[in-house]
Design an enzyme around this catalytic site. Structure first.
Site, PDB file in Angstrom:
ATOM      1  N   PHE A   1       0.814  -1.227   0.000  1.00 33.00           N
ATOM      2  CA  PHE A   1       0.000   0.000   0.000  1.00 33.00           C
ATOM      3  C   PHE A   1       0.842   1.270   0.000  1.00 33.00           C
ATOM      4  O   PHE A   1       0.449   2.295   0.532  1.00 33.00           O
ATOM      5  CB  PHE A   1      -1.016  -0.010   1.154  1.00 33.00           C
ATOM      6  CG  PHE A   1      -2.227  -0.811   0.781  1.00 33.00           C
ATOM      7  CD1 PHE A   1      -2.175  -2.189   0.745  1.00 33.00           C
ATOM      8  CD2 PHE A   1      -3.406  -0.193   0.395  1.00 33.00           C
ATOM      9  CE1 PHE A   1      -3.265  -2.941   0.342  1.00 33.00           C
ATOM     10  CE2 PHE A   1      -4.502  -0.929   0.001  1.00 33.00           C
ATOM     11  CZ  PHE A   1      -4.422  -2.299  -0.019  1.00 33.00           C
TER      12      PHE A   1
ATOM     13  N   CYS B   1     -15.115  -0.019  -0.988  1.00 36.48           N
ATOM     14  CA  CYS B   1     -14.862  -0.076   0.455  1.00 36.48           C
ATOM     15  C   CYS B   1     -14.167   1.162   1.027  1.00 36.48           C
ATOM     16  O   CYS B   1     -14.718   1.806   1.918  1.00 36.48           O
ATOM     17  CB  CYS B   1     -14.042  -1.329   0.781  1.00 36.48           C
ATOM     18  SG  CYS B   1     -15.010  -2.828   0.516  1.00 36.48           S
TER      19      CYS B   1
END
Ligand code: NAD
Length: 436
Positions: free
Chosen positions: A251, A262
């Site tokens: 990430f 989400c």
């Protein structure tokens, strides 16, 4: 042990078929009759790698069935999972109406002791409210309400479900804990860590996990902005910081901003619900704002690279989904960037390996093309928006020959700058100096 799964979307269908694969008799319920009809004929309502084969195998073995009849299906289930959608409403709060509607239907249908399990992503306190709704609707219902948030990722959902980093159980009683421990025993036997805690901790953990991941992405995107101005390379910076185990390397990929069904809704949900508890999440508030702004700034970057005015110009957009290997278009950055390009006068030709069906219902005035070469035909600017493997491997010389202009904007840093220059393009990527 019989399992009922309410909601046959990305989470419900994948979880349901995985439970069947683990040997449990499972029924997947949805109120959309066309989804259920299709599933009975082997037609998947979503794209997920390996899903069709797994459904077919378990359907043939009689371990999974599909139904629109909620009451009939949950009556003799030991555990009833709720996996319905919890979208953001207009002010960013999670809309829990589908969860409570399911709870009311369950209340009148269950027989004997039943564990109702919230798998949908919901704010802290929802499990308690579901229990209240069930007992208000049917005071005789012998029900415990547990929380079991789902952490699977679209695109690798089956692998994530079968090999989870952790299984999280928020339970209101030892008896409910026992039922869920039995259901997850096969995964535990394969080494999956199972955390059992109170319901509130499980509910907060899911929102906190998604908010933290969104924060990491947003952080590296802001570092990328600095890198561009200071002549640094964000990929090298990300590697250097990510090797510190306290930070971790995942990430930390700069891009056009996070999207999907989400992160945008869960960051907003987390911030707004925390405010109700008098606990402002100032970090998450800043992340939400920065990510929103970023999508517009990425559009501006394309407009600038196209000379500041896109009237009469054609932009080829490669990739529309928020990430590769999914057909999900919900809250994809493309839904902001493409209309912004059109607002500046561009004609947009687009191709996405997985998102064309959904995108054609969500984006107007776009020429949807048969492939990347077709999209590049007569384009003044070529933009890569999603990091599908197909784009990383594409023949840039061929794309250049199809295009009219020679500008390539790569918002996923898929290419080595020299490779792009050699193919004759001027190259703009993210967090790296422009190369021409
Ligand atoms: P989805 O929209 O794909 O599926 C939800 C399904 O529930 C739909 O098919 C809808 O028809 C059905 N449904 C709604 N109300 C119903 C009712 N009363 N009875 C029967 N069916 C009903 O949603 P999703 O992406 O699977 O997400 C479900 C939940 O899981 C959300 O809370 C989401 O935040 C969470 N989640 C999603 C992901 C993901 O990657 N998509 C990952 C983890 C958690």
């Amino acid at each position: 042990m019989k399992i009922a799964m309410i909601g046959t979307g990305y989470v419900g269908l994948v979880s349901g078929v995985c439970f069947a694969e683990l040997g449990f008799e499972t029924v997947c319920i949805d109120k959309q009759a066309d989804k259920i009809d299709g599933l009975e004929r082997g037609v998947m309502p979503i794209y997920e790698h390996g899903l069709e084969e797994m459904v077919a195998r378990n359907f043939a073995a009689g371990r999974i069935s599909f139904s629109t009849d909620l009451a009939g299906s949950v009556a003799d289930a030991d555990a009833v999972f709720i996996a319905v959608g919890t979208p953001s409403d207009v002010d960013g709060r999670p809309d829990l109406s589908a969860v409570y509607a399911a709870a009311r239907e369950i209340a009148n249908a269950v027989t004997g002791y039943t564990v109702v399990v919230n798998k949908s992503t919901v704010p802290v306190g929802t499990g308690a409210e579901v229990a209240r709704v069930i007992h208000e609707t049917n005071p005789d219902a012998d029900v415990d309400v547990a929380s079991n948030p789902e952490f699977l990722r679209e695109g690798q959902a089956i692998g994530d479900f079968m090999n989870p980093d952790r299984v999280l159980l928020g339970v209101p009683s030892p008896r409910a804990g026992q039922v869920l421990q039995t259901i997850y025993q096969p995964l535990k036997d394969q080494g999956a860590p199972v955390i059992e805690t109170v319901r509130e901790s499980a509910e907060i953990a899911k929102y906190a996990a998604n908010s933290f991941l969104a924060t990491k992405i947003t952080f590296i995107n802001q570092v990328a902005d600095l890198c561009e101005r200071a002549g640094a390379d964000v990929d090298d910076v990300a590697q250097a910081i990510g090797l510190d185990p306290r930070i971790g390397s995942s990430f930390l990929k700069a891009g056009p901003g996070y999207g999907g069904s989400c992160f945008p809704k869960d960051t907003r949900g987390f911030a707004s619900v925390a405010r109700d508890y008098g606990s402002d999440q100032e970090v998450v508030d800043a992340v939400i704002e920065a990510n929103e702004n970023r999508k517009y700034r990425m559009a501006e970057r394309i407009v600038d690279a196209g000379g500041g005015d896109l009237r009469g110009k054609t932009v080829a957009v490669l990739g529309l989904t928020f990430k590769p290997d999914t057909d999900d278009m919900r809250a994809s950055p493309s839904l902001v960037i493409v209309p912004e390009l059109q607002r500046h006068g561009a004609k947009v030709r687009a191709y996405c390996p997985g998102g064309m069906g959904n995108a054609s219902e969500m984006l107007e005035g776009v020429d949807f093309c048969d492939g990347k070469e077709d999209a590049a035909h007569n384009a003044d600017v070529v933009v890569v928006l999603t990091d599908w493997a197909e784009f990383k491997q594409m023949d840039l010389v061929q794309i250049g020959q199809r295009a009219r202009g020679n500008t390539l904007i790569d918002l996923r840093n898929l290419f080595d700058p020299q490779q792009v220059l050699d193919a004759g393009f001027t190259y703009f990527s993210v967090g790296r100096p422009a190369s021409q």
